[in-house]
Design a protein around this motif. Structure first.
Motif, mmCIF file in Angstrom:
data_model
loop_
_atom_site.group_PDB
_atom_site.id
_atom_site.type_symbol
_atom_site.label_atom_id
_atom_site.label_comp_id
_atom_site.label_asym_id
_atom_site.label_seq_id
_atom_site.Cartn_x
_atom_site.Cartn_y
_atom_site.Cartn_z
ATOM 1 N N SER A 74 0.679 -1.111 -0.017
ATOM 2 C CA SER A 74 -0.070 0.096 0.102
ATOM 3 C C SER A 74 0.868 1.364 0.162
ATOM 4 O O SER A 74 0.517 2.114 -0.522
ATOM 5 C CB SER A 74 -0.846 -0.030 1.227
ATOM 6 O OG SER A 74 -0.237 0.108 2.408
ATOM 7 N N ILE A 75 2.141 1.198 0.583
ATOM 8 C CA ILE A 75 2.862 2.276 0.660
ATOM 9 C C ILE A 75 3.603 2.626 -0.680
ATOM 10 O O ILE A 75 3.686 3.789 -1.265
ATOM 11 C CB ILE A 75 3.991 2.205 1.781
ATOM 12 C CG1 ILE A 75 3.546 2.002 3.059
ATOM 13 C CG2 ILE A 75 5.017 3.254 1.866
ATOM 14 C CD1 ILE A 75 4.568 1.669 4.305
ATOM 15 N N LYS A 76 3.794 1.467 -1.382
ATOM 16 C CA LYS A 76 4.427 1.319 -2.771
ATOM 17 C C LYS A 76 3.398 2.059 -3.607
ATOM 18 O O LYS A 76 3.822 2.943 -4.342
ATOM 19 C CB LYS A 76 4.841 0.258 -3.177
ATOM 20 C CG LYS A 76 5.527 -0.104 -4.596
ATOM 21 C CD LYS A 76 5.744 -1.555 -4.965
ATOM 22 C CE LYS A 76 6.447 -1.399 -6.101
ATOM 23 N NZ LYS A 76 6.674 -3.069 -6.414
ATOM 24 N N LEU A 77 2.349 1.819 -3.443
ATOM 25 C CA LEU A 77 1.137 2.271 -4.367
ATOM 26 C C LEU A 77 1.135 3.847 -4.218
ATOM 27 O O LEU A 77 0.690 4.491 -5.326
ATOM 28 C CB LEU A 77 -0.346 1.359 -4.409
ATOM 29 C CG LEU A 77 -0.147 0.142 -4.783
ATOM 30 C CD1 LEU A 77 -1.294 -0.579 -4.497
ATOM 31 C CD2 LEU A 77 -0.186 0.066 -6.487
ATOM 32 N N ASN A 78 1.033 4.140 -2.861
ATOM 33 C CA ASN A 78 0.719 5.612 -2.663
ATOM 34 C C ASN A 78 1.810 6.434 -3.248
ATOM 35 O O ASN A 78 1.825 7.606 -3.675
ATOM 36 C CB ASN A 78 0.587 5.873 -1.256
ATOM 37 C CG ASN A 78 -0.863 5.642 -0.548
ATOM 38 O OD1 ASN A 78 -1.663 6.211 -1.298
ATOM 39 N ND2 ASN A 78 -1.148 5.129 0.367
ATOM 40 N N ARG A 79 3.264 5.973 -3.093
ATOM 41 C CA ARG A 79 4.354 6.826 -3.748
ATOM 42 C C ARG A 79 4.331 6.666 -5.204
ATOM 43 O O ARG A 79 4.805 7.428 -5.779
ATOM 44 C CB ARG A 79 5.643 6.087 -2.933
ATOM 45 C CG ARG A 79 5.662 6.450 -1.589
ATOM 46 C CD ARG A 79 6.833 5.781 -0.677
ATOM 47 N NE ARG A 79 6.981 6.060 0.566
ATOM 48 C CZ ARG A 79 7.735 5.553 1.664
ATOM 49 N NH1 ARG A 79 8.932 4.814 1.070
ATOM 50 N NH2 ARG A 79 7.636 5.816 3.049
ATOM 51 N N MET A 80 4.155 5.649 -5.531
ATOM 52 C CA MET A 80 4.204 5.207 -7.209
ATOM 53 C C MET A 80 3.237 6.261 -7.803
ATOM 54 O O MET A 80 3.429 6.818 -8.904
ATOM 55 C CB MET A 80 3.825 4.065 -7.533
ATOM 56 C CG MET A 80 4.263 3.760 -9.076
ATOM 57 S SD MET A 80 3.813 2.105 -9.472
ATOM 58 C CE MET A 80 5.052 1.006 -8.410
ATOM 59 N N ARG A 81 2.003 6.669 -7.198
ATOM 60 C CA ARG A 81 1.223 7.309 -7.807
ATOM 61 C C ARG A 81 1.746 8.904 -7.859
ATOM 62 O O ARG A 81 1.502 9.420 -8.807
ATOM 63 C CB ARG A 81 -0.095 7.563 -6.656
ATOM 64 C CG ARG A 81 -1.164 8.542 -7.173
ATOM 65 C CD ARG A 81 -2.151 8.832 -5.831
ATOM 66 N NE ARG A 81 -1.514 8.965 -4.770
ATOM 67 C CZ ARG A 81 -2.071 9.071 -3.447
ATOM 68 N NH1 ARG A 81 -3.093 8.788 -3.250
ATOM 69 N NH2 ARG A 81 -1.263 9.499 -2.395
ATOM 70 N N GLU A 82 2.678 9.170 -7.186
ATOM 71 C CA GLU A 82 3.329 10.718 -7.150
ATOM 72 C C GLU A 82 4.317 10.637 -8.465
ATOM 73 O O GLU A 82 4.752 11.697 -8.789
ATOM 74 C CB GLU A 82 4.189 10.899 -6.169
ATOM 75 C CG GLU A 82 3.285 10.959 -4.806
ATOM 76 C CD GLU A 82 1.835 11.809 -4.964
ATOM 77 O OE1 GLU A 82 2.131 12.939 -5.265
ATOM 78 O OE2 GLU A 82 1.040 11.336 -4.392
ATOM 79 N N LEU A 83 4.661 9.508 -8.898
ATOM 80 C CA LEU A 83 5.512 9.734 -10.227
ATOM 81 C C LEU A 83 5.029 10.517 -11.499
ATOM 82 O O LEU A 83 3.555 10.191 -11.773
ATOM 83 C CB LEU A 83 5.957 8.276 -10.627
ATOM 84 C CG LEU A 83 6.947 7.448 -9.694
ATOM 85 C CD1 LEU A 83 7.075 6.025 -10.402
ATOM 86 C CD2 LEU A 83 8.125 8.142 -9.366
ATOM 87 N N PRO A 84 5.543 11.148 -12.241
ATOM 88 C CA PRO A 84 4.996 12.220 -13.290
ATOM 89 C C PRO A 84 4.696 11.421 -14.408
ATOM 90 O O PRO A 84 4.596 12.083 -15.474
ATOM 91 C CB PRO A 84 5.883 13.281 -13.389
ATOM 92 C CG PRO A 84 7.354 12.479 -13.199
ATOM 93 C CD PRO A 84 7.005 11.394 -12.077
ATOM 94 N N ILE A 85 4.693 10.045 -14.532
ATOM 95 C CA ILE A 85 4.458 9.355 -15.657
ATOM 96 C C ILE A 85 2.984 8.965 -16.210
ATOM 97 O O ILE A 85 2.546 8.269 -16.836
ATOM 98 C CB ILE A 85 5.360 7.981 -15.806
ATOM 99 C CG1 ILE A 85 5.159 6.888 -14.885
ATOM 100 C CG2 ILE A 85 6.756 8.532 -15.996
ATOM 101 C CD1 ILE A 85 5.631 5.945 -14.821
ATOM 102 N N TRP A 86 2.288 9.111 -15.043
ATOM 103 C CA TRP A 86 0.689 8.753 -15.036
ATOM 104 C C TRP A 86 -0.303 9.686 -15.658
ATOM 105 O O TRP A 86 -0.047 10.875 -15.448
ATOM 106 C CB TRP A 86 0.130 8.258 -13.582
ATOM 107 C CG TRP A 86 1.332 7.361 -12.964
ATOM 108 C CD1 TRP A 86 1.877 7.630 -11.696
ATOM 109 C CD2 TRP A 86 1.357 6.054 -13.193
ATOM 110 N NE1 TRP A 86 2.688 6.359 -11.453
ATOM 111 C CE2 TRP A 86 2.375 5.399 -12.343
ATOM 112 C CE3 TRP A 86 0.791 5.081 -14.390
ATOM 113 C CZ2 TRP A 86 2.936 4.324 -12.368
ATOM 114 C CZ3 TRP A 86 1.443 3.596 -14.490
ATOM 115 C CH2 TRP A 86 2.313 3.298 -13.317
ATOM 116 N N SER A 87 -1.319 9.138 -16.182
ATOM 117 C CA SER A 87 -2.404 9.813 -16.549
ATOM 118 C C SER A 87 -3.310 10.170 -15.332
ATOM 119 O O SER A 87 -3.199 9.468 -14.283
ATOM 120 C CB SER A 87 -3.524 9.241 -17.754
ATOM 121 O OG SER A 87 -4.046 8.082 -17.222
ATOM 122 N N LEU A 88 -4.168 11.079 -15.328
ATOM 123 C CA LEU A 88 -5.088 11.359 -14.246
ATOM 124 C C LEU A 88 -5.935 10.157 -13.857
ATOM 125 O O LEU A 88 -6.211 9.831 -12.592
ATOM 126 C CB LEU A 88 -6.182 12.447 -14.599
ATOM 127 C CG LEU A 88 -7.245 12.841 -13.540
ATOM 128 C CD1 LEU A 88 -6.327 13.243 -12.075
ATOM 129 C CD2 LEU A 88 -8.224 13.794 -13.839
#
Length: 400
Positions: free
Chosen positions: A138-152
């Motif tokens: 869950s920590i990994k998913l929360n932090r991964m969300r902050e990477l600038p490679i994702w769409s909204l």
């Protein structure tokens, strides 16, 4: 085990393979795992590690379309509250086989690899279950969300998955005999959030393949290498970050620099960004032996910006005497000292200067030698599995 750990390609497979290999010297092991059917990758591989186990069960699992995966994830969440990370690997056949074996053999301990495999173990046996979850999911998913490679939309999905996974962790992980992570940093972060008292960590291990070899800067090609699975989101972000923000700065002072991006299934965005540099960026895709490239390069880079887990690419480079430049996030699971074992820089300009310095040979042999020393002292499978056996023996004794 979720999937058969040979050939060991991913981090979790490498961990499982080496645990099985070393534990088999003193213990009898039964291995049960899923084997994907209709997968080209699995058709030509032999069952090599079967020599380490007393009993091997490979259970088929079908590869589903994205639509079917989504539908099953929704159904399992509504019926059982399972997050997608768990429901994606659901198998009634696996559950039944594990239960049958436990009833027949009365194992002293049960070792599960990856968070999603907890579902296969009967709750009545949780007091015997040691689970190596690799990363706090869950920590990994929360932090991964902050990477600038994702769409909204992708960020929304990551947010939802993180919340569902957090609930699942809170329901189950405190009931395990022991929960193992790969780094002290991850264990500390997870404890600060969850307060689980059964957490510990066992570092990743690598082989010091050339411990007796002399390593010379002059024998290296003046190239930079970034290695790993190039479809993995943190590696995609790291490659794009280096290509956009750092490599131009390197070329300003070292115009002949060449970057090798070595690893399987590169993301299309990496190809697109690399094309701007022509022959000065080489993308290999899957290679038979990645160590050939690492041992040839002058500098290994790890520009990842996701602080989680252990960067195996970093350990591989250090073990082969190739000096590393990384970020604080990349070093979080290693604990190396900047300027002693490797260089740690978060700002693009400083990162580029460290790469240029190593290309020019400054402190190259010092970092090469100290990096190998760090790996030999802290990151060998023999040492780490021996430490794990202390937990195993303690568990067996307490359950008698």
């Amino acid at each position: 085990m979720k999937t058969y750990p040979f050939p060991p390609r991913t981090g979790s497979q490498i961990v499982a393979y080496n645990y099985i290999k070393h534990l088999s010297k003193k213990h009898l092991i039964s291995l049960v795992c899923l084997q994907k059917i209709n997968s080209k990758r699995n058709k030509n591989h032999k069952i090599a590690p079967a020599e380490f186990v007393e009993h091997l069960e490979l259970l088929p699992i079908k590869m589903l379309s994205p639509t079917m995966k989504w539908a099953r994830s929704l159904l399992f969440y509504l019926l059982r509250g399972d997050p997608p990370l768990v429901s994606a690997h659901s198998s009634r056949q696996m559950e039944n086989k594990v239960k049958t074996l436990i009833d027949e053999e009365n194992f002293d301990a049960i070792l599960a690899f990856e968070f999603s495999t907890i579902q296969y173990c009967p709750p009545s046996c949780f007091h015997k279950l040691i689970v190596n979850i690799e990363d706090p999911q869950s920590i990994k998913l929360n932090r991964m969300r902050e990477l600038p490679i994702w769409s909204l939309w992708q960020k929304v999905k990551l947010t939802v998955n993180a919340r569902l996974t957090k609930r699942h962790e809170e329901r189950f992980l405190h009931r395990m005999a022991k929960v193992i992570l790969l780094s002290e940093s991850d264990m500390r972060d997870m404890y600060n959030i969850r307060k689980f008292g059964n957490l510990t960590y066992m570092p990743y291990g690598v082989e010091l393949r050339n411990a007796s070899e002399s390593i010379n800067y002059e024998e290296r090609e003046k190239t930079i290498i970034f290695s790993g699975n190039m479809y993995h989101p943190p590696n995609v972000d790291g490659a794009l970050y280096f290509l956009k923000d750092i490599f131009p700065l390197v070329l300003e002072q070292y115009p002949l620099a060449v970057l090798w991006i070595v690893g399987s299934d590169p993301d299309d965005r990496i190809y697109k960004e690399a094309a701007k540099y022509g022959k000065q960026v080489v993308i290999t895709g899957t290679v038979e032996d990645i160590t050939v490239y690492i041992k040839s390069a002058t500098v290994s880079i790890c520009p990842v910006r996701l602080k989680i887990g252990v960067q195996t690419k970093l350990l591989e480079a250090l073990s082969l005497g190739t000096p590393v430049v990384t970020t604080n996030a990349g070093n979080s699971g290693i604990g190396g000292k900047s300027g002693v074992h490797l260089w740690i820089e978060d700002r693009p300009h400083q990162f580029a200067l460290r790469v240029i310095s190593l290309l020019n040979g400054h402190d190259w042999e010092k970092l090469s030698n100290e990096g190998r020393k760090l790996v030999s002292e802290r990151f060998t499978w023999e040492t780490n599995v021996a430490e794990f056996e202390h937990y195993l023996e303690s568990l067996i004794t307490s359950n008698k």
